[in-house]
Design an enzyme around this catalytic site. Structure first.
Site, PDB file in Angstrom:
ATOM      1  N   GLN A 223      49.234 108.633   5.207  1.00 19.90           N
ATOM      2  CA  GLN A 223      48.405 109.493   4.361  1.00 19.90           C
ATOM      3  C   GLN A 223      49.246 110.052   3.221  1.00 19.90           C
ATOM      4  OE1 GLN A 223      45.778 112.147   7.133  1.00 19.90           O
ATOM      5  NE2 GLN A 223      47.550 111.492   8.300  1.00 19.90           N
ATOM      6  N   ASN A 224      50.552 109.762   3.255  1.00 21.04           N
ATOM      7  CA  ASN A 224      51.449 110.334   2.244  1.00 21.04           C
ATOM      8  C   ASN A 224      51.397 109.514   0.955  1.00 21.04           C
ATOM      9  OD1 ASN A 224      52.077 112.066   4.271  1.00 21.04           O
ATOM     10  ND2 ASN A 224      54.006 111.078   4.816  1.00 21.04           N
TER      11      ASN A 224
ATOM     12  N   ARG B 202      54.478 117.058 -10.072  1.00 20.32           N
ATOM     13  CA  ARG B 202      54.610 116.722  -8.655  1.00 20.32           C
ATOM     14  C   ARG B 202      55.411 115.424  -8.474  1.00 20.32           C
ATOM     15  NH1 ARG B 202      49.571 116.396  -5.364  1.00 20.32           N
ATOM     16  NH2 ARG B 202      51.046 116.656  -3.681  1.00 20.32           N
TER      17      ARG B 202
ATOM     18  N   GLY C  64      53.510 113.348  12.658  1.00 23.69           N
ATOM     19  CA  GLY C  64      53.562 114.327  11.566  1.00 23.69           C
ATOM     20  C   GLY C  64      52.251 114.525  10.840  1.00 23.69           C
ATOM     21  N   THR C  65      51.158 114.422  11.555  1.00 22.77           N
ATOM     22  CA  THR C  65      49.869 114.688  10.925  1.00 22.77           C
ATOM     23  C   THR C  65      49.092 115.693  11.765  1.00 22.77           C
ATOM     24  OG1 THR C  65      47.764 113.750  10.179  1.00 22.77           O
ATOM     25  CG2 THR C  65      48.917 112.529  11.914  1.00 22.77           C
ATOM     26  N   SER C  66      48.422 116.598  11.065  1.00 24.25           N
ATOM     27  CA  SER C  66      47.688 117.643  11.780  1.00 24.25           C
ATOM     28  C   SER C  66      46.413 117.084  12.410  1.00 24.25           C
ATOM     29  CB  SER C  66      47.338 118.788  10.825  1.00 24.25           C
ATOM     30  OG  SER C  66      46.651 118.277   9.702  1.00 24.25           O
TER      31      SER C  66
ATOM     32  N   CYS D 275      44.441 103.230 -20.646  1.00 26.39           N
ATOM     33  CA  CYS D 275      44.333 101.972 -19.900  1.00 26.39           C
ATOM     34  C   CYS D 275      44.612 100.813 -20.854  1.00 26.39           C
ATOM     35  CB  CYS D 275      42.919 101.853 -19.320  1.00 26.39           C
ATOM     36  SG  CYS D 275      42.560 100.216 -18.649  1.00 26.39           S
TER      37      CYS D 275
ATOM     38  N   HIS E  87      45.883 107.266   1.100  1.00 26.74           N
ATOM     39  CA  HIS E  87      45.549 108.260   0.078  1.00 26.74           C
ATOM     40  C   HIS E  87      46.158 107.926  -1.278  1.00 26.74           C
ATOM     41  CE1 HIS E  87      44.622 111.510   3.361  1.00 26.74           C
ATOM     42  NE2 HIS E  87      43.770 110.511   3.344  1.00 26.74           N
TER      43      HIS E  87
END
Ligand code: APR
Length: 252
Positions: free
Chosen positions: A109-110, A72, A195-197, A155, A127
């Site tokens: 939130q992106n 991703r 652009g957010t639901s 780590c 997020h």
């Protein structure tokens, strides 16, 4: 596409002493960022993201979850900020200009980091960020991880696995980011929801908190959302067009 922007909206933005903006996946749609659901191609098509993006999945199979995020990251890394991201960076810039000192808070939130790449400065990443990692055990952040042949990397402090610094299903949002977001919603005079639901909590509550505290709330979304009926203004348009036209209307 010519968008009707009411002069009362323009005046409210011009006069605001604190502008707060909440963004969601729609802002990155015009950059071609694959959403959670359409990131499933090729090898990954058989997996359900809801089963990969959890603490339990990582504990069960850290290598698989890390590699899914690596995939991703690669997709997101190829995307470029779009005119909507640049317009928000420019709006922040103008808030800091000498004629007009206003506070500007961008809550996103992106997890794609595109706002920062477009030049936005005061960003709250609710997020997390897919390009950052943190220790699975201690939860301590690291902007980078040690280059290692091992997957996932370890780590540098405690030797346990690193994990992506994103909020997984079933996890709480980072406390500080959440507190700062609610403070911004309570104290701003103009709040944009772009652009957010508006269905994923707690971010979905932020525009309602802003409304309760007397802010002008402006929704930018081609579709109706649960906020639409309560928002002061709704711009039913894609964010790139709406925000560039708003900037033009605001003038230099
Ligand atoms: N401009 C503005 N809005 C758009 C555009 C566009 N070009 N294209 C689509 N949209 C709108 C859609 O109409 C929809 O309302 O963007 C919204 C995207 O909604 P979601 O996919 O639900 O994204 P978001 O609100 O960011 O989701 C919140 O849920 O999947 C989890 O953690 C993930 O951060 C995400 C959270």
């Amino acid at each position: 596409m010519q968008i009707e922007i009411p002069t009362t909206l323009i005046d409210a933005v011009r006069q605001a002493r604190h502008l707060a903006v909440l963004t969601g996946a729609g802002v990155s749609a015009e950059s071609g960022v694959p959403t959670f659901r359409d990131a499933q191609t090729g090898l990954w098509a058989q997996f359900n993201p809801q089963e990969l993006a959890t603490r339990e999945a990582f504990a069960r199979n850290p290598k698989m979850v890390w590699e899914w995020y690596a995939h991703r990251r690669e997709l997101v890394g190829r995307a470029e900020p779009n005119a909507g991201h640049y317009a928000l960076a420019e709006l922040e810039n103008r808030c800091r200009s000498s004629e007009r000192v206003a506070k500007f808070t961008l809550i996103t939130q992106n997890i794609d980091g595109l706002h920062a790449r477009a030049g936005s400065k005061n960003i709250i990443e609710l997020h997390g960020n897919i390009f950052h990692a943190k220790c699975f055990r201690e939860d301590t952040r690291a902007a980078n991880w040690l280059p290692t042949d091992e997957i996932p990397p370890r780590c540098p402090r405690c030797g346990s696995y690193m994990r992506p610094d994103v909020v997984w299903f079933g996890e709480a949002l980072p406390r500080r980011a959440l507190d700062e977001s609610f403070r911004a919603a309570e104290s701003c005079d103009v709040f944009f929801s772009i652009g957010t639901s508006g269905v994923v909590e707690p971010a979905a509550s932020l525009p309602f908190v802003a409304l309760q505290h007397g802010a002008v709330v402006i929704e930018v979304n081609p579709e109706e959302t649960p906020l639409s009926a309560s928002a002061t203004f709704c711009l039913r348009a894609p964010s790139a067009a709406a925000l560039t036209q708003l900037l033009a209307a605001l003038g230099e």
